[in-house]
Design an enzyme around this catalytic site. Structure first.
Site, PDB file in Angstrom:
ATOM      1  N   TYR A  18       0.806  -1.219   0.000  1.00 24.21           N
ATOM      2  CA  TYR A  18       0.000   0.000   0.000  1.00 24.21           C
ATOM      3  C   TYR A  18       0.841   1.272   0.000  1.00 24.21           C
ATOM      4  O   TYR A  18       0.311   2.347  -0.299  1.00 24.21           O
ATOM      5  CB  TYR A  18      -0.933   0.004   1.215  1.00 24.21           C
ATOM      6  CG  TYR A  18      -2.175  -0.832   1.009  1.00 24.21           C
ATOM      7  CD1 TYR A  18      -3.336  -0.258   0.518  1.00 24.21           C
ATOM      8  CD2 TYR A  18      -2.172  -2.186   1.291  1.00 24.21           C
ATOM      9  CE1 TYR A  18      -4.473  -1.015   0.315  1.00 24.21           C
ATOM     10  CE2 TYR A  18      -3.304  -2.961   1.089  1.00 24.21           C
ATOM     11  CZ  TYR A  18      -4.462  -2.368   0.597  1.00 24.21           C
ATOM     12  OH  TYR A  18      -5.583  -3.127   0.391  1.00 24.21           O
ATOM     13  N   ASP A  40       9.056  -7.240  -5.259  1.00 26.83           N
ATOM     14  CA  ASP A  40       8.514  -7.914  -4.089  1.00 26.83           C
ATOM     15  C   ASP A  40       8.819  -9.401  -4.208  1.00 26.83           C
ATOM     16  O   ASP A  40       8.876  -9.941  -5.327  1.00 26.83           O
ATOM     17  CB  ASP A  40       6.991  -7.687  -4.009  1.00 26.83           C
ATOM     18  CG  ASP A  40       6.446  -7.862  -2.606  1.00 26.83           C
ATOM     19  OD1 ASP A  40       6.057  -6.856  -1.993  1.00 26.83           O
ATOM     20  OD2 ASP A  40       6.422  -9.009  -2.109  1.00 26.83           O
ATOM     21  N   ARG A  45       1.611 -11.403  -5.765  1.00 27.41           N
ATOM     22  CA  ARG A  45       1.375  -9.963  -5.725  1.00 27.41           C
ATOM     23  C   ARG A  45       1.926  -9.285  -6.976  1.00 27.41           C
ATOM     24  O   ARG A  45       1.266  -8.437  -7.574  1.00 27.41           O
ATOM     25  CB  ARG A  45       2.027  -9.367  -4.473  1.00 27.41           C
ATOM     26  CG  ARG A  45       1.827  -7.861  -4.336  1.00 27.41           C
ATOM     27  CD  ARG A  45       2.459  -7.343  -3.056  1.00 27.41           C
ATOM     28  NE  ARG A  45       1.780  -7.872  -1.876  1.00 27.41           N
ATOM     29  CZ  ARG A  45       2.234  -7.753  -0.643  1.00 27.41           C
ATOM     30  NH1 ARG A  45       3.390  -7.124  -0.424  1.00 27.41           N
ATOM     31  NH2 ARG A  45       1.565  -8.261   0.377  1.00 27.41           N
ATOM     32  N   GLU A 171       6.171   8.595   4.367  1.00 32.01           N
ATOM     33  CA  GLU A 171       4.980   8.651   3.521  1.00 32.01           C
ATOM     34  C   GLU A 171       3.790   9.092   4.364  1.00 32.01           C
ATOM     35  O   GLU A 171       3.459   8.458   5.363  1.00 32.01           O
ATOM     36  CB  GLU A 171       4.750   7.264   2.898  1.00 32.01           C
ATOM     37  CG  GLU A 171       3.656   7.186   1.885  1.00 32.01           C
ATOM     38  CD  GLU A 171       2.355   6.710   2.488  1.00 32.01           C
ATOM     39  OE1 GLU A 171       1.322   6.849   1.819  1.00 32.01           O
ATOM     40  OE2 GLU A 171       2.369   6.215   3.625  1.00 32.01           O
ATOM     41  N   LYS A 231       6.419  11.047  10.931  1.00 32.67           N
ATOM     42  CA  LYS A 231       5.261  10.252  10.515  1.00 32.67           C
ATOM     43  C   LYS A 231       4.626   9.554  11.710  1.00 32.67           C
ATOM     44  O   LYS A 231       3.395   9.503  11.854  1.00 32.67           O
ATOM     45  CB  LYS A 231       5.697   9.227   9.467  1.00 32.67           C
ATOM     46  CG  LYS A 231       4.681   8.146   9.159  1.00 32.67           C
ATOM     47  CD  LYS A 231       3.372   8.680   8.597  1.00 32.67           C
ATOM     48  CE  LYS A 231       2.459   7.536   8.186  1.00 32.67           C
ATOM     49  NZ  LYS A 231       1.153   8.001   7.703  1.00 32.67           N
ATOM     50  N   CYS A 287      -1.812   0.983  11.173  1.00 33.84           N
ATOM     51  CA  CYS A 287      -0.890   2.125  11.306  1.00 33.84           C
ATOM     52  C   CYS A 287      -0.986   2.824  12.649  1.00 33.84           C
ATOM     53  O   CYS A 287       0.020   2.982  13.348  1.00 33.84           O
ATOM     54  CB  CYS A 287      -1.134   3.117  10.185  1.00 33.84           C
ATOM     55  SG  CYS A 287      -0.684   2.484   8.550  1.00 33.84           S
TER      56      CYS A 287
END
Length: 362
Positions: A18, A40, A45, A171, A231, A287
């Site tokens: 993501y 990856d 994926r 990010e 972040k 998160c």
């Protein structure tokens, strides 16, 4: 000896989730002259990224991938080849909370980061610019630099000049709005080791890429630790607002007040603002909780127990709200859910995203 960075550089991103997927897709669209390779280890994926059924959903993502894929955007499982070719390596791998061992439940598990550092060292024939893109704890850049220099096959004369550079580029995109956030970010933060001329040169190279579509005034250059911490703190502040209004919702229910009216009344105050003041069951997703737990760990590690306790109270309020909600539901069903069916409308962690992991559990 001064390291010369290619212009335009070749970029690879390790991690096609993501963070890595939307970030590199937008970069490939905005910089068609730059070759971008997203890697990856998960073959399924990568196969999905190379198909019409992408492994993640974000509004606008499919169209941009189809526009850039095969032109200057590529998805691959050949990590070593992508690293060897790249001038700049962005790292977007997960940093979960440790499940076992010392400080389990709070300390970050950096095993994926150490493994990536070793892969970069083994595959690189020349020094690289390494960019932390995922949220990491303070001093991760120093750890990566130490691991890379200890395991690199690049000749020692290059290593001694400090040309291996690790930057922090956290990010800040919102899930469900990631493409817009990447295309028009409120800020781009680049953390660089102060006083290191090679790191400052690398930071200018990274900033030059963003300047192709981001105004210079939005590109913030800071020291490494400030960037790594920013972040984590941003997520903690957003989670704090959610827990704050949820705590008031409990008081409103007892007193007969309407929490939505209270929320509106305080939200029109420009010092407070309206965002993240919608009372709810609590915050879900990985998160907020992960970064709050990491923040609590850092505070206690640096012997700031009062600060750690303060941020841990945000987690406790979130757990209280979930338990309170579940208790209210059971109470409305005569204190038993035996032989009864409950329906839940909406299972994503937030709107406009296909992410279901770590949704609220009762």
């Amino acid at each position: 000896m001064t390291l010369k960075y290619e212009d335009p550089p070749k970029i690879c991103c390790l991690g096609a989730g993501y963070v890595g997927g939307p970030t590199m897709t937008v970069m490939a669209k905005k910089c068609p002259e730059i070759k971008v390779t997203v890697c990856d280890l998960n073959e399924r994926r990568i196969a999905a990224w190379n198909s019409s059924a992408l492994p993640i959903y974000e509004p606008g993502l499919q169209e941009v991938v189809e526009e850039a894929r095969g032109r200057n955007l590529f998805f691959s499982t050949d990590i070593a080849a992508a690293i060897a070719e790249a001038d700049m390596v962005l790292v977007s791998v997960s940093t979960p909370v440790k499940e076992t061992g010392a400080n389990a439940g709070y300390a970050p598990d950096l095993q994926h980061w150490e493994a990536i550092a070793r892969k970069i060292a083994a595959a690189s024939r020349t020094p690289k610019i390494i960019v932390e893109r995922s949220t990491v704890p303070v001093a991760t850049a120093d750890t990566m630099t130490a691991v890379i220099r200890a395991n690199s096959t690049v000749e020692r004369s290059s290593l001694s000049t400090g040309e291996w550079v690790v930057l922090s580029n956290p990010e800040f995109a919102q899930q469900g709005n990631a493409m817009l956030c990447q295309a028009s970010p409120e800020r781009v933060m680049i953390g660089v080791a102060e006083g290191d001329k090679h790191a400052e040169e690398a930071a200018r190279a990274l900033a030059a890429i963003y300047e192709r579509w981001v105004p210079k005034s939005r590109i913030l250059i800071s020291d490494l630790w400030s960037a790594e911490l920013s972040k984590m703190v941003a997520d903690a502040f957003l989670a704090q607002r959610i827990s704050s209004i949820n705590s008031i919702s409990a008081l409103c229910e007892r007193t007969g007040a309407d929490v939505s009216e209270v929320s509106h009344a305080i939200g029109v105050d420009t010092r407070i603002g309206r965002k993240y003041l919608q009372a709810s069951v609590g915050f879900g997703g990985a998160c907020y909780e992960t970064h709050l737990r990491n923040l609590v760990y850092l505070c206690k590690y640096y012997r700031l127990p009062q600060v750690g306790t303060y941020w841990e109270s945000v987690l406790k309020m979130n757990d209280y709200q979930k338990r309170r909600f579940a208790t209210n539901i059971v109470g409305k069903m005569f204190n038993t859910i035996s032989n009864k069916k409950l329906a839940v409308l909406g299972a994503e962690i937030r709107g406009d995203t296909g992410r279901y992991g770590e949704i609220l559990r009762f």
